[in-house]
Write a protein that holds these residues in place. Structure first.
Motif, PDB file in Angstrom:
ATOM      1  N   LEU A 284     -27.677  20.752  43.193  1.00 33.34           N
ATOM      2  CA  LEU A 284     -28.391  21.697  44.056  1.00 33.34           C
ATOM      3  C   LEU A 284     -28.490  23.065  43.404  1.00 33.34           C
ATOM      4  CD1 LEU A 284     -26.945  20.893  47.588  1.00 33.34           C
ATOM      5  CD2 LEU A 284     -29.076  20.123  46.584  1.00 33.34           C
ATOM      6  N   LEU A 285     -27.419  23.503  42.775  1.00 35.68           N
ATOM      7  CA  LEU A 285     -27.438  24.789  42.092  1.00 35.68           C
ATOM      8  C   LEU A 285     -28.512  24.815  41.010  1.00 35.68           C
ATOM      9  CD1 LEU A 285     -26.130  27.567  41.342  1.00 35.68           C
ATOM     10  CD2 LEU A 285     -24.654  26.266  39.781  1.00 35.68           C
ATOM     11  N   CYS A 286     -28.529  23.785  40.188  1.00 39.46           N
ATOM     12  CA  CYS A 286     -29.415  23.777  39.021  1.00 39.46           C
ATOM     13  C   CYS A 286     -30.873  23.511  39.385  1.00 39.46           C
ATOM     14  CB  CYS A 286     -28.936  22.717  38.021  1.00 39.46           C
ATOM     15  SG  CYS A 286     -27.300  23.044  37.332  1.00 39.46           S
ATOM     16  N   HIS A 287     -31.093  22.614  40.341  1.00 43.12           N
ATOM     17  CA  HIS A 287     -32.461  22.156  40.604  1.00 43.12           C
ATOM     18  C   HIS A 287     -33.106  22.778  41.834  1.00 43.12           C
ATOM     19  CE1 HIS A 287     -32.323  19.129  37.448  1.00 43.12           C
ATOM     20  NE2 HIS A 287     -31.116  18.781  37.879  1.00 43.12           N
ATOM     21  N   ALA A 288     -32.327  23.414  42.691  1.00 44.47           N
ATOM     22  CA  ALA A 288     -32.916  24.004  43.897  1.00 44.47           C
ATOM     23  C   ALA A 288     -32.643  25.502  43.996  1.00 44.47           C
ATOM     24  CB  ALA A 288     -32.401  23.286  45.140  1.00 44.47           C
TER      25      ALA A 288
ATOM     26  N   LEU B  66     -40.498  24.149  46.662  1.00 44.96           N
ATOM     27  CA  LEU B  66     -39.948  23.905  45.337  1.00 44.96           C
ATOM     28  C   LEU B  66     -39.358  22.513  45.220  1.00 44.96           C
ATOM     29  CD1 LEU B  66     -38.172  27.315  44.749  1.00 44.96           C
ATOM     30  CD2 LEU B  66     -40.064  26.394  43.421  1.00 44.96           C
ATOM     31  N   ARG B  67     -38.739  22.074  46.317  1.00 48.16           N
ATOM     32  CA  ARG B  67     -38.084  20.772  46.266  1.00 48.16           C
ATOM     33  C   ARG B  67     -38.025  20.165  47.649  1.00 48.16           C
ATOM     34  NH1 ARG B  67     -32.334  19.164  43.497  1.00 48.16           N
ATOM     35  NH2 ARG B  67     -32.926  17.086  42.956  1.00 48.16           N
ATOM     36  N   PRO B  68     -38.404  18.884  47.792  1.00 52.02           N
ATOM     37  CA  PRO B  68     -38.390  18.274  49.128  1.00 52.02           C
ATOM     38  C   PRO B  68     -36.996  18.210  49.693  1.00 52.02           C
ATOM     39  CG  PRO B  68     -39.549  16.904  47.500  1.00 52.02           C
ATOM     40  CD  PRO B  68     -38.835  17.976  46.748  1.00 52.02           C
ATOM     41  N   GLY B  69     -36.914  18.170  51.023  1.00 53.63           N
ATOM     42  CA  GLY B  69     -35.649  17.916  51.683  1.00 53.63           C
ATOM     43  C   GLY B  69     -34.847  19.153  52.017  1.00 53.63           C
TER      44      GLY B  69
ATOM     45  N   THR C 197     -29.144  21.566  32.266  1.00 52.20           N
ATOM     46  CA  THR C 197     -30.410  21.592  33.002  1.00 52.20           C
ATOM     47  C   THR C 197     -31.412  22.576  32.418  1.00 52.20           C
ATOM     48  OG1 THR C 197     -29.161  21.074  35.017  1.00 52.20           O
ATOM     49  CG2 THR C 197     -31.431  21.820  35.301  1.00 52.20           C
ATOM     50  N   HIS C 198     -30.943  23.765  32.058  1.00 51.64           N
ATOM     51  CA  HIS C 198     -31.868  24.841  31.684  1.00 51.64           C
ATOM     52  C   HIS C 198     -31.754  25.280  30.221  1.00 51.64           C
ATOM     53  CE1 HIS C 198     -33.060  25.373  35.878  1.00 51.64           C
ATOM     54  NE2 HIS C 198     -31.778  25.325  36.206  1.00 51.64           N
ATOM     55  N   GLY C 199     -30.865  24.663  29.470  1.00 48.39           N
ATOM     56  CA  GLY C 199     -30.746  25.001  28.058  1.00 48.39           C
ATOM     57  C   GLY C 199     -29.682  26.044  27.794  1.00 48.39           C
ATOM     58  N   SER C 200     -29.204  26.093  26.539  1.00 47.48           N
ATOM     59  CA  SER C 200     -28.099  26.985  26.189  1.00 47.48           C
ATOM     60  C   SER C 200     -28.490  28.454  26.314  1.00 47.48           C
ATOM     61  CB  SER C 200     -27.617  26.681  24.768  1.00 47.48           C
ATOM     62  OG  SER C 200     -28.701  26.793  23.849  1.00 47.48           O
ATOM     63  N   SER C 201     -29.752  28.793  26.046  1.00 46.93           N
ATOM     64  CA  SER C 201     -30.172  30.192  26.126  1.00 46.93           C
ATOM     65  C   SER C 201     -30.101  30.719  27.555  1.00 46.93           C
ATOM     66  CB  SER C 201     -31.597  30.359  25.588  1.00 46.93           C
ATOM     67  OG  SER C 201     -32.508  29.591  26.357  1.00 46.93           O
ATOM     68  N   PHE C 202     -30.216  29.823  28.542  1.00 44.59           N
ATOM     69  CA  PHE C 202     -30.191  30.248  29.939  1.00 44.59           C
ATOM     70  C   PHE C 202     -28.830  30.829  30.313  1.00 44.59           C
ATOM     71  CE2 PHE C 202     -29.441  29.425  34.483  1.00 44.59           C
ATOM     72  CZ  PHE C 202     -30.538  30.094  35.026  1.00 44.59           C
ATOM     73  N   LEU C 203     -27.764  30.343  29.676  1.00 46.66           N
ATOM     74  CA  LEU C 203     -26.427  30.820  30.017  1.00 46.66           C
ATOM     75  C   LEU C 203     -26.262  32.313  29.749  1.00 46.66           C
ATOM     76  CD1 LEU C 203     -23.945  27.998  28.918  1.00 46.66           C
ATOM     77  CD2 LEU C 203     -24.670  28.638  31.216  1.00 46.66           C
TER      78      LEU C 203
END
Length: 527
Positions: A79-83, A285-288, A120-126
């Motif tokens: 949920l953190l990464c995708h929503a 952004l995301r169902p549900g 989920t988002h790649g090393s640069s995202f950190l």
């Protein structure tokens, strides 16, 4: 001097409470410490606790259970990464994120957060994320800062993730990748005393999982207030499945994202009925992603039939008006001795049909006597005569019907009815509980656990859900998790004001006393 004085000072300083089981644990820990300090009396040890902070901290360290592992309850990380992160980026245009693990123990949770975000988002995202961990236990924080863990802590990880993030340094020890370890800030903090350290500032997401189970109601409220203040408007508070918050609290409101319940801090737009704030935009952004609301849908009013044409109205299903289904599942359940289900079975006094509450009680009594057809027929008369259209009462009718279907072996029918109940009221916990029971009976322990977790998100003090989770974990051989659930069951069953689990009818092989004794035996595994 008795242990009560020690319990009191621990409560005053940390908020930790003691039930019968934890008092036994405390007695054992105090005895060990007295032996190490060469003390003969509890009174002398108490003086040490009052005057020597190191002695006090050492006792607290032993009383907090730091059982954790990497990627625990991975649905929250998903949920953190995708929503949540996409929502913040899309709606609030946030370029830097801050995430807090409150009660981080030995650091598995904040490290898991960093690993999941990188995956989920790649090393640069950190580089755009600040991740912090707080805990009261100095010993636990030393382990967290070392980044060295035993093999058991990695049990949830795939071989690929293990090789990517950990180095095998000895037979049973693994060191986390240095760049991940350096990403986490750790601070010793007493969540009860508050406020949170100024260095924390405000954050977008707080993970506060499996911590408040140690606290009483007033202490929980105090900690929650400190966490609320640290949370940015529109930010999220993520709780574990054993937490004890069950309603909108202060500036926090409950929302549901893909089957998981989290709290969101209110802002001018979020958690409101007007405008499109973060909650509404997340649906796109995301169902549900749904807000915590109890929809007031008429169950049996004239003219409502066909209103929910895509999936069928619960009232229509109950009365057989959609394809002649009896409560949506079992074509013969409503029939008795060749009669149609519009008539009560022979021998039942017609006065029970004049009052729906009395009719329900009679149907419940029949179900407990295993006279299932008679009970089902009576329930059908309530729906047919439309004597009581209160949503909460009709929910009782349908959940009892589902329970009977389960006992008759019609698991598919019972599940279908439970899903319709959830469709009408997404926070109706008995429907999730019954689904968990059915999956367990059908030997689907993982599906059962998923439904039971959903139950405890909505009603955290549901002792029956925790007991069924205890059984499921035991069947899977996951003894540590089973032991934690057993501890929760003991704590809940020892309460004077025991909260009802929501099912008026449920057959269980054990008495409450037997369940309590069984769970006490397994709860000792956590000490």
């Amino acid at each position: 001097m008795s242990l009560s004085a020690i319990e009191k000072i621990i409560y005053q300083r940390t908020g930790l409470t003691f039930d019968a089981h934890r008092t036994t644990v405390l007695k054992d820990k105090v005895a060990r410490h007295m032996a190490v300090l060469d003390l003969d009396s509890v009174g002398d040890y108490y003086k040490y606790l009052c005057t020597d902070q190191a002695v006090f901290n050492a006792l607290v360290d032993e009383l907090t259970i730091n059982e954790s592992y990497f990627f625990r309850e991975p649905a929250h990380l998903d949920l953190l990464c995708h929503a949540m992160v996409p929502m913040f980026a899309h709606e609030k245009k946030i370029k830097r994120f801050s995430i807090l693990s409150a009660g981080c123990a030995t650091g598995e949770e904040p490290c898991s957060i960093a690993m999941a975000l990188e995956q989920t988002h790649g090393s640069s995202f950190l580089s755009t994320v600040r991740i912090m961990g707080l805990d009261i236990d100095n010993t636990a924080l030393l382990t967290a800062r070392s980044g060295i863990y035993g093999k058991w802590k990695l049990r949830q990880l795939s071989c690929e993730l293990k090789s990517l993030y950990f180095k095998h340094i000895s037979k049973k020890k693994y060191a986390i990748r240095p760049d991940i370890l350096e990403k986490i800030e750790y601070h010793r903090t007493n969540l009860v005393k508050g406020p949170l350290p100024e260095i924390i500032g405000t954050v977008d997401v707080i993970f506060y999982r499996n911590v408040s189970i140690y606290f009483d109601e007033s202490t929980r409220a105090k900690v929650l207030m400190h966490l609320e203040r640290a949370l940015n408007p529109g930010g999220f508070l993520v709780l574990g499945s054993a937490e004890t918050l069950s309603h909108d609290t202060g500036t926090l409101c409950l929302v549901e994202i893909n089957g998981c319940f989290v709290y969101q801090k209110k802002s001018d737009k979020s958690c409101s009925h007007e405008g499109m704030g973060p909650v509404e935009s997340a649906r796109h952004l995301r169902p549900g992603f749904r807000k915590r609301e109890k929809p007031r849908v008429p169950w049996c009013t004239t003219g409502i039939h066909g209103h929910f044409s895509n999936k069928g109205n619960l009232s229509d299903i109950a009365t057989g008006k959609k394809g002649k289904l009896r409560l949506g599942v079992h074509e013969s359940l409503g029939k008795t001795n060749g009669k149609t289900d519009d008539l009560p079975p022979k021998g039942i006094d017609e006065k029970f049909l004049k009052n729906s509450e009395m009719t329900y009680k009679k149907a419940l009594a029949l179900a407990r006597q295993k006279q299932f057809d008679a009970a089902l027929s009576l329930l059908s008369t309530i729906v047919e005569t439309k004597e009581d259209t209160r949503d909460d009462f009709m929910e009782k009718i349908f959940i009892l019907r589902a329970g009977i279907l389960m006992q008759q072996g019609d698991g598919d029918g019972a599940k279908k009815l439970c899903r319709h109940l959830i469709g009408q009221n997404i926070i109706y916990s008995p429907a999730y509980l019954l689904l968990g029971m059915i999956e367990g009976m059908e030997n689907n322990p993982l599906k059962s656990l998923s439904r039971l977790r959903e139950t405890t998100y909505i009603q955290p003090d549901n002792w029956l859900a925790h007991f069924l989770m205890f059984q499921a974990f035991r069947n899977l051989g996951r003894e540590k998790e089973a032991s934690r659930q057993a501890t929760i069951v003991v704590r809940l069953l020892e309460k004077q004001n025991l909260v009802h689990h929501g099912l008026d009818y449920f057959p269980l092989s054990f008495s409450r006393k037997q369940i309590l004794e069984l769970c006490r035996q397994h709860a000792l595994l956590t000490t």
